[in-house]
Motif scaffolding. Structure first.
Motif, PDB file in Angstrom:
ATOM      1  N   ASN A   1     -29.234   3.932  17.028  1.00 18.64           N
ATOM      2  CA  ASN A   1     -28.194   4.203  18.027  1.00 18.64           C
ATOM      3  C   ASN A   1     -28.526   3.670  19.410  1.00 18.64           C
ATOM      4  O   ASN A   1     -27.781   3.876  20.342  1.00 18.64           O
ATOM      5  N   HIS A   2     -29.617   2.996  19.582  1.00 15.73           N
ATOM      6  CA  HIS A   2     -29.943   2.411  20.889  1.00 15.73           C
ATOM      7  C   HIS A   2     -29.681   0.906  20.897  1.00 15.73           C
ATOM      8  O   HIS A   2     -30.295   0.174  21.660  1.00 15.73           O
ATOM      9  N   THR A   3     -28.774   0.490  20.065  1.00 14.60           N
ATOM     10  CA  THR A   3     -28.438  -0.925  20.006  1.00 14.60           C
ATOM     11  C   THR A   3     -27.563  -1.307  21.189  1.00 14.60           C
ATOM     12  O   THR A   3     -26.986  -0.456  21.867  1.00 14.60           O
ATOM     13  N   SER A   4     -27.456  -2.593  21.391  1.00 13.84           N
ATOM     14  CA  SER A   4     -26.596  -3.069  22.474  1.00 13.84           C
ATOM     15  C   SER A   4     -25.133  -2.730  22.175  1.00 13.84           C
ATOM     16  O   SER A   4     -24.342  -2.524  23.091  1.00 13.84           O
ATOM     17  N   SER A   5     -24.787  -2.657  20.900  1.00 13.49           N
ATOM     18  CA  SER A   5     -23.423  -2.290  20.521  1.00 13.49           C
ATOM     19  C   SER A   5     -23.088  -0.874  20.991  1.00 13.49           C
ATOM     20  O   SER A   5     -22.007  -0.629  21.536  1.00 13.49           O
ATOM     21  N   PHE A   6     -24.014   0.044  20.779  1.00 15.34           N
ATOM     22  CA  PHE A   6     -23.800   1.418  21.239  1.00 15.34           C
ATOM     23  C   PHE A   6     -23.693   1.466  22.764  1.00 15.34           C
ATOM     24  O   PHE A   6     -22.831   2.158  23.312  1.00 15.34           O
ATOM     25  N   GLU A   7     -24.547   0.724  23.439  1.00 20.72           N
ATOM     26  CA  GLU A   7     -24.514   0.701  24.905  1.00 20.72           C
ATOM     27  C   GLU A   7     -23.183   0.163  25.416  1.00 20.72           C
ATOM     28  O   GLU A   7     -22.616   0.703  26.365  1.00 20.72           O
ATOM     29  N   ARG A   8     -22.676  -0.879  24.778  1.00 19.34           N
ATOM     30  CA  ARG A   8     -21.399  -1.464  25.210  1.00 19.34           C
ATOM     31  C   ARG A   8     -20.239  -0.503  24.988  1.00 19.34           C
ATOM     32  O   ARG A   8     -19.400  -0.313  25.857  1.00 19.34           O
ATOM     33  N   VAL A   9     -20.175   0.112  23.791  1.00 19.36           N
ATOM     34  CA  VAL A   9     -19.064   1.017  23.495  1.00 19.36           C
ATOM     35  C   VAL A   9     -19.139   2.255  24.383  1.00 19.36           C
ATOM     36  O   VAL A   9     -18.120   2.763  24.863  1.00 19.36           O
ATOM     37  N   SER A  10     -20.341   2.721  24.648  1.00 17.82           N
ATOM     38  CA  SER A  10     -20.510   3.884  25.517  1.00 17.82           C
ATOM     39  C   SER A  10     -20.106   3.560  26.953  1.00 17.82           C
ATOM     40  O   SER A  10     -19.419   4.349  27.606  1.00 17.82           O
ATOM     41  N   CYS A  11     -20.500   2.392  27.426  1.00 21.41           N
ATOM     42  CA  CYS A  11     -20.151   1.976  28.788  1.00 21.41           C
ATOM     43  C   CYS A  11     -18.638   1.750  28.917  1.00 21.41           C
ATOM     44  O   CYS A  11     -18.035   2.150  29.910  1.00 21.41           O
ATOM     45  N   ALA A  12     -18.041   1.117  27.920  1.00 22.60           N
ATOM     46  CA  ALA A  12     -16.594   0.886  27.948  1.00 22.60           C
ATOM     47  C   ALA A  12     -15.843   2.211  27.988  1.00 22.60           C
ATOM     48  O   ALA A  12     -14.873   2.368  28.739  1.00 22.60           O
ATOM     49  N   ASN A  13     -16.283   3.166  27.188  1.00 23.42           N
ATOM     50  CA  ASN A  13     -15.646   4.484  27.171  1.00 23.42           C
ATOM     51  C   ASN A  13     -15.793   5.167  28.532  1.00 23.42           C
ATOM     52  O   ASN A  13     -14.832   5.731  29.053  1.00 23.42           O
ATOM     53  N   ARG A  14     -16.979   5.111  29.099  1.00 23.09           N
ATOM     54  CA  ARG A  14     -17.215   5.721  30.422  1.00 23.09           C
ATOM     55  C   ARG A  14     -16.323   5.091  31.485  1.00 23.09           C
ATOM     56  O   ARG A  14     -15.719   5.787  32.311  1.00 23.09           O
ATOM     57  N   ASN A  15     -16.236   3.775  31.463  1.00 24.26           N
ATOM     58  CA  ASN A  15     -15.403   3.082  32.448  1.00 24.26           C
ATOM     59  C   ASN A  15     -13.928   3.467  32.308  1.00 24.26           C
ATOM     60  O   ASN A  15     -13.231   3.661  33.305  1.00 24.26           O
ATOM     61  N   CYS A  16     -13.463   3.563  31.067  1.00 21.53           N
ATOM     62  CA  CYS A  16     -12.073   3.963  30.840  1.00 21.53           C
ATOM     63  C   CYS A  16     -11.834   5.397  31.305  1.00 21.53           C
ATOM     64  O   CYS A  16     -10.803   5.709  31.901  1.00 21.53           O
TER      65      CYS A  16
END
Length: 154
Positions: free
Chosen positions: A38-53
């Motif tokens: 769960n510390h992949t770049s994919s998780f980081e991107r989806v988490s960041c996108a969700n936070r930004n939204c």
């Protein structure tokens, strides 16, 4: 009571659609979180996108509702739907590469600006009507109805 609902039902529909969209975003984050690594770049991107939204969500709701109530429901709801489509594009673009999300971000800012301008026009018209007896709501509604179609231009 019925006339009050008639004045906001489009805004309610857009709000409910946005709630479903938030649930979709949360599901994507949860799915990435459950992956073995769960510390992949994919998780980081989806988490960041969700936070930004989620950071922009209260602002979107506030200006959409204020614009719809103070000026005109239809163009505010139309702008709201376009914003949700742009937010979806931003979220999906962020999953690929962060530079793919930039057009969605810029387009979203333009829609928020349009809704904010609608709020200001609605408040200004209320003040003119209240203190000077001049009601320009019909003119401003016509202008915002026409201008909302311009939101479709990239």
């Amino acid at each position: 009571m019925l006339t009050a609902v008639e004045n906001i039902y489009l805004l309610v529909i857009v709000t409910l659609i946005s709630v479903l969209q938030n649930a979709f975003f949360a599901q994507k984050v949860e799915r990435e979180c459950k992956n073995e690594n769960n510390h992949t770049s994919s998780f980081e991107r989806v988490s960041c996108a969700n936070r930004n939204c989620m950071d922009a969500y209260p602002t979107f709701l506030a200006v959409m509702w204020c614009a719809g109530v103070c000026l005109s429901q239809a163009p505010a709801a139309f702008a709201g739907i376009i914003y949700l489509l742009v937010r979806q594009k931003y979220f999906i673009g962020y999953l690929g590469h962060t530079s793919q999300s930039t057009p969605g971000y810029m387009f979203g800012k333009r829609i928020i600006g349009f809704l904010f301008l609608m709020c200001i026009l609605g408040i200004f018209n209320f003040l003119l009507c209240r203190y000077y007896g001049s009601d320009y709501k019909e003119y401003t509604e016509t202008i915002t109805n026409a201008a909302s179609a311009l939101l479709l231009l990239p």
